[in-house]
Design a protein around this motif. Structure first.
Motif, short mmCIF file in Angstrom:
data_model
loop_
_atom_site.label_atom_id
_atom_site.label_comp_id
_atom_site.label_asym_id
_atom_site.label_seq_id
_atom_site.Cartn_x
_atom_site.Cartn_y
_atom_site.Cartn_z
N LEU A 292 -14.33 2.68 3.28
CA LEU A 292 -14.56 1.62 2.14
C LEU A 292 -14.25 0.32 2.27
O LEU A 292 -14.98 -0.91 2.36
N ALA A 293 -12.86 0.02 3.08
CA ALA A 293 -12.55 -1.05 3.40
C ALA A 293 -13.12 -1.85 4.57
O ALA A 293 -13.61 -3.03 4.42
N GLU A 294 -13.92 -1.14 5.41
CA GLU A 294 -14.82 -1.67 6.38
C GLU A 294 -16.06 -2.37 5.65
O GLU A 294 -16.35 -3.19 5.93
N ASN A 295 -16.60 -1.32 5.18
CA ASN A 295 -18.00 -1.77 4.39
C ASN A 295 -17.72 -2.94 3.37
O ASN A 295 -18.56 -3.79 3.43
N TRP A 296 -16.76 -2.86 2.69
CA TRP A 296 -16.64 -3.85 1.80
C TRP A 296 -16.22 -5.20 2.32
O TRP A 296 -16.71 -6.20 2.18
N GLY A 297 -15.34 -5.17 3.51
CA GLY A 297 -15.00 -6.40 4.13
C GLY A 297 -16.39 -6.84 4.89
O GLY A 297 -16.54 -8.06 5.07
N ALA A 298 -17.30 -5.82 5.39
CA ALA A 298 -18.27 -6.36 6.00
C ALA A 298 -19.35 -7.03 5.27
O ALA A 298 -20.11 -8.21 5.50
N GLY A 299 -19.31 -6.63 3.86
CA GLY A 299 -19.98 -7.36 2.78
C GLY A 299 -19.62 -8.51 2.40
O GLY A 299 -20.44 -9.24 1.96
N PHE A 300 -18.31 -8.83 2.51
CA PHE A 300 -17.93 -9.96 2.19
C PHE A 300 -17.61 -11.31 3.32
O PHE A 300 -18.13 -12.10 3.38
N TRP A 305 -17.20 -8.93 11.25
CA TRP A 305 -15.70 -8.66 10.84
C TRP A 305 -15.25 -7.34 10.54
O TRP A 305 -13.90 -6.95 10.10
N MET A 306 -15.97 -6.33 10.61
CA MET A 306 -15.91 -4.96 10.00
C MET A 306 -14.81 -4.38 10.62
O MET A 306 -13.74 -4.05 10.03
N ASN A 307 -14.45 -4.41 11.96
CA ASN A 307 -13.45 -3.79 12.71
C ASN A 307 -12.09 -4.43 12.44
O ASN A 307 -11.04 -3.79 12.06
N ALA A 308 -12.15 -5.78 12.44
CA ALA A 308 -11.05 -6.42 11.87
C ALA A 308 -10.33 -6.33 10.70
O ALA A 308 -9.20 -5.99 10.41
N VAL A 309 -11.43 -6.22 9.64
CA VAL A 309 -11.01 -5.94 8.41
C VAL A 309 -10.16 -4.50 8.14
O VAL A 309 -9.17 -4.48 7.46
N ALA A 310 -10.67 -3.59 8.93
CA ALA A 310 -10.17 -2.37 8.84
C ALA A 310 -8.72 -2.39 9.36
O ALA A 310 -7.76 -1.78 8.65
N PHE A 311 -8.50 -2.77 10.50
CA PHE A 311 -6.95 -2.83 10.82
C PHE A 311 -6.06 -3.98 10.11
O PHE A 311 -5.13 -3.57 10.07
N VAL A 312 -6.66 -5.00 9.57
CA VAL A 312 -5.84 -5.95 8.77
C VAL A 312 -5.24 -5.09 7.52
O VAL A 312 -4.20 -5.24 7.16
N VAL A 313 -6.16 -4.37 7.01
CA VAL A 313 -5.83 -3.59 5.72
C VAL A 313 -4.47 -2.66 6.06
O VAL A 313 -3.90 -2.38 5.40
N LEU A 314 -4.86 -1.88 7.18
CA LEU A 314 -3.74 -1.05 7.58
C LEU A 314 -2.56 -1.67 7.74
O LEU A 314 -1.47 -1.41 7.38
#
Length: 335
Positions: A292-300, A305-314
């Protein structure tokens, strides 16, 4: 003012496509969750990060493609989508073969790479280096066999809409989403696999042995538990889940390469840590949340930025919950 306008547009795009991004995130997250089960099982018993698990998944993807080719269904053969009965048969055979190959590879890694180190009481760092070495060796071996070229997956399942959700019916300005049979199958498969493993661990004698070794291996040995068999079983179970994930990945993506395990493995490990590594329910939750974080991040921010968002959330979540969302080990935290 331009910056604020751009941010408003980004949020508008995210909100407008929220339903579609959510369904896509849950689908992708289900694959992460299945792979994460292997990381969390091994860590729960051995306190070891098995970075070779990404290649356990990798061999499963190619194993299913090979067996489908042997049965006459190779990518690009122009045969079209087979009938329902044949699809069910091919999927069943593909899952069985991929699970057995991945499970066998996981057991082989444990026997060849890790067991000798355990008997010599090697430092944890040596285990980590060995895991990375095994991972690279397997990926390169597959790369040689495939000439480092992408391999196509036969079109066994044609995605068709099974359910449409239109948030505009309740007054929300969100685009409708068509949920396909493939998306439903992937999510249900992940939940069922998690449920089977969770039931196995909590309701069987073998599961009791795994949990006892995870909690205190010395006491478990005194009670007659064979530690080596328990560890081998743990690797096998993680490999079986990775094999199922491999088939689902094949159906979703449609093409595989020799190095797909690297990024997927990192994301699955991230999902395990996010949910609480060592906790099966945490692996499932972490995988879904990461998707969810990946796809929502990609949408925003945009898909780049999909991969970066995933690891920042972690990183952000671990700042507040260092052990993840649901705890840390099979023996101590099974929320």
């Amino acid at each position: 003012m331009t910056y604020l306008a751009a941010q408003a547009d980004s949020f508008g795009d995210l909100w407008h496509n929220l339903a579609d991004l959510t369904v896509s995130g849950l689908t992708q997250g289900s694959i992460y969750a299945l792979i994460a089960l292997g990381y969390t099982l091994v860590y729960g018993v051995l306190q070891l990060i098995n970075f070779a698990h990404s290649e356990v998944f990798l061999v499963g993807t190619f194993g299913s493609i090979v067996v489908w080719g042997w049965l006459g269904y190779a990518s690009g053969d122009g045969g079209g989508v087979p009938g329902l009965g044949m699809v069910i048969l091919l999927l069943a055979v593909g899952v069985i073969v991929a699970a057995l190959i991945s499970g066998g590879t996981a057991v082989l890694i444990e026997r060849v790479a890790y067991r000798p180190l355990r008997r010599k009481n090697a430092p944890r760092l040596i285990f980590l280096i060995t895991a990375i070495g095994a991972s690279v060796a397997i990926a390169e071996f597959v790369g040689v066999l495939t000439d480092r070229k992408p391999v196509g997956v036969p079109a066994l399942v044609s995605p068709t809409t099974q359910w449409q959700i239109d948030p505009r019916d309740i007054g929300l300005d969100i685009q409708p989403v068509n949920i396909t049979n493939l998306q439903i199958g992937i999510v249900l498969s992940a939940v069922l696999m998690w449920f089977a493993l969770d039931s196995f661990l909590n309701r069987t004698k073998f599961g009791l042995g795994i949990r006892s070794v995870a909690q205190n291996e010395d006491t478990a040995a005194l009670m007659g538990v064979n530690k080596d068999r328990v560890i081998m079983l743990t690797f096998l179970l993680g490999g079986l889940a990775a094999g199922v994930a491999a088939v689902l990945y094949n159906l979703k993506i449609g093409t595989v390469t020799f190095n797909i395990g690297f990024l997927l493995g990192l994301k699955a490990f991230t999902a395990a840590v996010l949910g609480g590594i060592g906790n099966l329910r945490g692996a499932l939750l972490g995988g879904l949340l990461l998707g969810l974080a990946e796809n929502w991040g990609a949408g925003f921010f945009g898909s780049e930025w999909m991969n970066a968002v995933a690891f920042v959330v972690l990183i952000v979540i671990l700042m507040f919950r260092p052990t993840g969302l649901l705890g840390d080990s099979l023996g101590r935290a099974r929320a």
